[in-house]
Design a protein around this motif. Structure first.
Motif, mmCIF file in Angstrom:
data_model
loop_
_atom_site.group_PDB
_atom_site.id
_atom_site.type_symbol
_atom_site.label_atom_id
_atom_site.label_comp_id
_atom_site.label_asym_id
_atom_site.label_seq_id
_atom_site.Cartn_x
_atom_site.Cartn_y
_atom_site.Cartn_z
ATOM 1 N N LEU A 172 0.833 -1.201 0.000
ATOM 2 C CA LEU A 172 0.000 0.000 0.000
ATOM 3 C C LEU A 172 0.870 1.256 0.000
ATOM 4 C CD1 LEU A 172 -2.816 -1.077 2.495
ATOM 5 C CD2 LEU A 172 -2.981 -0.834 -0.003
ATOM 6 N N ALA B 86 1.522 6.701 -6.783
ATOM 7 C CA ALA B 86 0.406 7.592 -7.114
ATOM 8 C C ALA B 86 0.808 9.054 -7.004
ATOM 9 C CB ALA B 86 -0.791 7.292 -6.211
ATOM 10 N N VAL C 36 2.105 1.743 -3.519
ATOM 11 C CA VAL C 36 1.051 2.278 -4.378
ATOM 12 C C VAL C 36 0.887 3.781 -4.120
ATOM 13 C CG1 VAL C 36 -1.439 2.243 -4.833
ATOM 14 C CG2 VAL C 36 -0.160 0.101 -4.704
ATOM 15 N N PHE D 47 7.106 -3.900 -5.450
ATOM 16 C CA PHE D 47 5.710 -4.314 -5.301
ATOM 17 C C PHE D 47 5.527 -5.748 -5.795
ATOM 18 C CE2 PHE D 47 1.350 -4.869 -6.544
ATOM 19 C CZ PHE D 47 0.626 -4.232 -5.542
ATOM 20 N N TYR E 213 9.722 0.981 -7.814
ATOM 21 C CA TYR E 213 8.549 0.760 -6.973
ATOM 22 C C TYR E 213 7.769 -0.464 -7.443
ATOM 23 C CZ TYR E 213 9.565 5.501 -5.409
ATOM 24 O OH TYR E 213 10.181 6.612 -4.904
ATOM 25 N N ALA E 214 7.607 -0.591 -8.748
ATOM 26 C CA ALA E 214 6.869 -1.724 -9.314
ATOM 27 C C ALA E 214 7.603 -3.041 -9.059
ATOM 28 C CB ALA E 214 6.635 -1.513 -10.804
#
Length: 171
Positions: free
Chosen positions: A94, A101, A97, A155, A151-152
């Motif tokens: 989270l 964002a 994300v 994740f 980040y991806a």
């Protein structure tokens, strides 16, 4: 180059926040952690404050503020990543994300702005044969595409861990 081109500055800041900060966080893992929300909020505030046109232009005009910008981006990034790496997988996902964002929002603002946002780069891009607006749009795209990759990746690794844990639990 990063003084002249905002797109080069975007690469520089991405290297600080998305590459160097997680590497430092891995090298110096958190022993005790608190909620991820606090480092996330701090890193987000630092990120947005330094990208406000007045603060950004002032940082490029004054070397003390320039180094404060670099140190605060790196420091808040290290705190965010240290806490993220020490958190449970789902809250960490989270947090990732949320980080993607807010970076994506700034990237969209920069990419789709009808005119240049930063006065510091109005004329510095001309020797590079690019307009200030084109340079700003390139910076937005750099943040949007390659900026999201670290980040991806983290994740995806966390999602895989959750999936494996649930598969082992079910099986």
């Amino acid at each position: 180059m990063s003084v002249s081109l905002f797109s080069a500055r975007a690469v520089h800041h991405l290297l600080l926040a998305s590459v160097a900060a997680p590497l430092f966080a891995t090298a110096f893992p958190a022993r005790r952690i608190g909620p991820l929300a606090l480092p996330f909020i701090l890193a987000t505030l630092v990120f947005w404050i330094w990208h406000l046109p007045a603060f950004y232009d002032l940082a490029l005009a004054r070397s003390d503020l320039y180094w404060l910008m670099q140190a605060s981006l790196l420091g808040s990034g290290v705190l965010f990543w240290r806490t993220l790496f020490a958190s449970e997988a789902v809250p960490a996902m989270l947090g990732l994300v949320g980080a993607m964002a807010q970076m994506g929002l700034l990237a969209a603002i920069l990419t789709f702005a009808p005119e240049p946002v930063y006065a510091s780069h109005l004329f510095t891009t001309l020797p590079w044969n690019i307009t200030a607006l084109g340079d700003q749009q390139l910076a937005g795209l750099v943040m949007w595409v390659p900026g999201m990759v670290p980040y991806a990746v983290v994740f995806a690794l966390l999602a895989r861990r959750v999936w494996q844990r649930n598969a082992a639990f079910a099986g």
